[in-house]
Design an enzyme around this catalytic site. Structure first.
Site, short mmCIF file in Angstrom:
data_model
loop_
_atom_site.label_atom_id
_atom_site.label_comp_id
_atom_site.label_asym_id
_atom_site.label_seq_id
_atom_site.Cartn_x
_atom_site.Cartn_y
_atom_site.Cartn_z
CG ASN A 110 38.41 152.91 58.41
OD1 ASN A 110 37.91 152.81 59.53
ND2 ASN A 110 39.04 153.99 58.00
CG HIS A 120 44.17 156.13 58.43
ND1 HIS A 120 43.52 154.93 58.48
CD2 HIS A 120 43.25 157.07 58.76
CE1 HIS A 120 42.26 155.14 58.83
NE2 HIS A 120 42.08 156.42 59.01
CB SER A 126 39.34 157.23 56.77
OG SER A 126 38.30 157.90 56.11
CD GLU A 148 45.40 151.38 58.12
OE1 GLU A 148 44.53 152.28 58.15
OE2 GLU A 148 45.13 150.20 57.89
N1 CAA Z 1 43.40 165.68 73.01
C1 CAA Z 1 44.20 165.42 74.06
N2 CAA Z 1 43.90 164.51 75.00
C2 CAA Z 1 42.73 163.85 74.91
C3 CAA Z 1 41.83 164.07 73.85
C4 CAA Z 1 42.20 165.03 72.88
N3 CAA Z 1 41.43 165.30 71.82
N4 CAA Z 1 40.76 163.26 74.02
C5 CAA Z 1 40.97 162.54 75.12
N5 CAA Z 1 42.16 162.91 75.66
C6 CAA Z 1 42.81 162.31 76.84
C7 CAA Z 1 42.15 162.66 78.16
O1 CAA Z 1 42.64 163.87 78.66
C8 CAA Z 1 42.56 161.49 79.03
O2 CAA Z 1 43.90 161.65 79.47
P1 CAA Z 1 44.52 160.84 80.74
O3 CAA Z 1 44.60 159.39 80.33
O4 CAA Z 1 45.87 161.45 80.93
O5 CAA Z 1 43.56 161.05 81.85
C9 CAA Z 1 42.53 160.33 78.06
O6 CAA Z 1 42.65 160.89 76.75
C10 CAA Z 1 41.24 159.55 78.15
O7 CAA Z 1 40.15 160.47 77.91
P2 CAA Z 1 38.88 160.61 78.87
O8 CAA Z 1 39.27 160.36 80.29
O9 CAA Z 1 38.21 161.88 78.52
O10 CAA Z 1 37.86 159.51 78.38
P3 CAA Z 1 38.03 157.97 78.12
O11 CAA Z 1 38.90 157.30 79.10
O12 CAA Z 1 36.63 157.51 77.96
O13 CAA Z 1 38.77 157.90 76.70
C11 CAA Z 1 38.85 157.85 74.34
C12 CAA Z 1 38.29 158.55 75.58
C13 CAA Z 1 40.37 158.02 74.31
C14 CAA Z 1 38.22 158.51 73.14
C15 CAA Z 1 38.51 156.32 74.46
O14 CAA Z 1 37.13 156.14 74.67
C16 CAA Z 1 38.88 155.54 73.23
O15 CAA Z 1 40.03 155.14 73.06
N6 CAA Z 1 37.88 155.30 72.33
C17 CAA Z 1 38.10 154.58 71.08
C18 CAA Z 1 38.66 155.53 70.06
C19 CAA Z 1 38.89 154.85 68.75
O16 CAA Z 1 38.59 153.70 68.51
N7 CAA Z 1 39.45 155.64 67.82
C20 CAA Z 1 39.66 155.20 66.47
C21 CAA Z 1 38.50 155.61 65.63
S1 CAA Z 1 38.70 155.12 63.98
C22 CAA Z 1 39.58 156.36 63.28
O17 CAA Z 1 39.90 157.37 63.86
C23 CAA Z 1 39.99 156.11 61.90
C24 CAA Z 1 39.00 156.24 60.84
O18 CAA Z 1 39.43 156.32 59.71
C25 CAA Z 1 37.54 156.26 61.05
#
Ligand code: CAA
Length: 285
Positions: free
Chosen positions: A190, A140, A119, A152
């Site tokens: 990031n 990424h 990351s 990315e």
């Molecule tokens: N595997 C498979 N499916 C998953 C999953 C997983 N691990 N996690 C969530 N899902 C699916 C759910 O089943 C659901 O599917 P449907 O749309 O078909 O119903 C969908 O994703 C949405 O999940 P939830 O209903 O449980 O919950 P939500 O609507 O609150 O979404 C979230 C959860 C997808 C995490 C959403 O809150 C989100 O997009 N959050 C932001 C995430 C983000 O910013 N990620 C980047 C972080 S930075 C990074 O990763 C890089 C780094 O270097 C730090």
């Protein structure tokens, strides 16, 4: 070279998600973990996440079984020998990653692409000790990997055009969207995301608002799916701190100085969702 065999090194949050999407999209995947128990835990997580996709109608039960059938585990990279692509997702330490890449270079098919899911560590540094750094590239993924559309792609100083184009095409095959960045501290994702999270933690530290209201302001005011404090917990506070430290070291100045509260949370062992508590509590289900 057609890519059909993929080696994923590391089965933590990112590694199991990466193995999940490659297996789901038809690739033969070997997931390498240091210990068998960790590999089994990663496969259990993948199975649970695929079950969730089946329950929601995003995957058929037959496709889930086929995907799991394409997924093997191993406790050494040598057991995965002959892969055409490796994606490394081990802890964010250059010495650990450099050792993994030496091993990957020794066991990949000739010309195999060696990708890192780092990351924030420089791709150029990870590739530095290899015979052929032109095949090393950043891939990424974002958490949760099965859901997030972005990959990315980071070009190290010596990454070839051929490797970049191959990884872009592969990303599309995974049903995701590639976006390319050059090898600067924090890349794009990031460098932009972490100072926002750090600033939100400073707002909490200075008493500007509560964590709940900071998250509500950013969720509803900026249409973010999660507030920055909840997102920090989700990413892992240790990961957030490590990325801020890379930015601080790379650019200096006040802008990238990690919040004291972030340091304290990490030194108290409050790492977010994965440790059961961070800024919020995450009771074990
Ligand atoms: N595997 C498979 N499916 C998953 C999953 C997983 N691990 N996690 C969530 N899902 C699916 C759910 O089943 C659901 O599917 P449907 O749309 O078909 O119903 C969908 O994703 C949405 O999940 P939830 O209903 O449980 O919950 P939500 O609507 O609150 O979404 C979230 C959860 C997808 C995490 C959403 O809150 C989100 O997009 N959050 C932001 C995430 C983000 O910013 N990620 C980047 C972080 S930075 C990074 O990763 C890089 C780094 O270097 C730090």
């Amino acid at each position: 070279m057609e890519i059909t065999r993929v080696c994923v090194v590391g089965g933590g949050t990112m590694g199991n998600g990466i193995a999940h999407v490659f297996a789901q999209k038809g690739f033969s995947v070997t997931l390498v973990e240091a210990k068998k128990e960790l590999a089994d835990k990663a496969v259990a997580t993948i199975t649970r996440n695929m079950d969730r996709q089946v329950a929601k109608g995003g995957l058929t039960a037959a496709d889930k079984d086929a995907a799991l059938g394409r997924l093997k585990t191993a406790t050494s990279i040598a057991e995965a020998a002959g892969f055409q692509l490796a994606v490394e997702a081990v802890p964010e330490r250059l010495d650990i990653k450099a050792a993994v890449f030496k091993d990957l270079e020794a066991h990949g098919a000739p010309g195999a692409i060696l990708a890192t899911n780092t990351s924030s560590l420089p791709i150029t540094d990870i590739a530095a000790t290899l015979k052929d750094p032109s095949r090393v590239i950043g891939m990424h993924f974002m958490n949760p990997v099965p859901v997030m559309k972005l990959v990315e792609i980071i070009r190290g100083k010596r990454t070839s055009d051929a490797a970049t184009e191959a990884v872009k095409a592969l990303t599309v095959k995974l049903g995701k969207i590639p976006a390319v960045a050059n090898d600067f501290p924090g890349f794009v994702s990031n460098r932009v995301l972490m100072p926002m999270i750090n600033e939100a933690i400073l707002c909490l530290q200075e008493g500007v608002s509560t964590k709940e209201d900071i998250d509500t302001i950013m969720k509803l005011g900026m249409a973010h799916p999660m507030g920055p404090i909840a997102l920090a917990d989700y990413i892992g506070l240790d990961v957030c701190l490590a990325i801020m430290e890379v930015l601080d070291k790379g650019f200096g100045g006040v802008k990238y100085k990690p919040a004291e509260l972030l340091r304290k949370m990490v030194s108290d062992g409050k790492l977010g969702v994965k440790s059961g508590a961070g800024f919020y509590e995450y009771p074990k289900k």
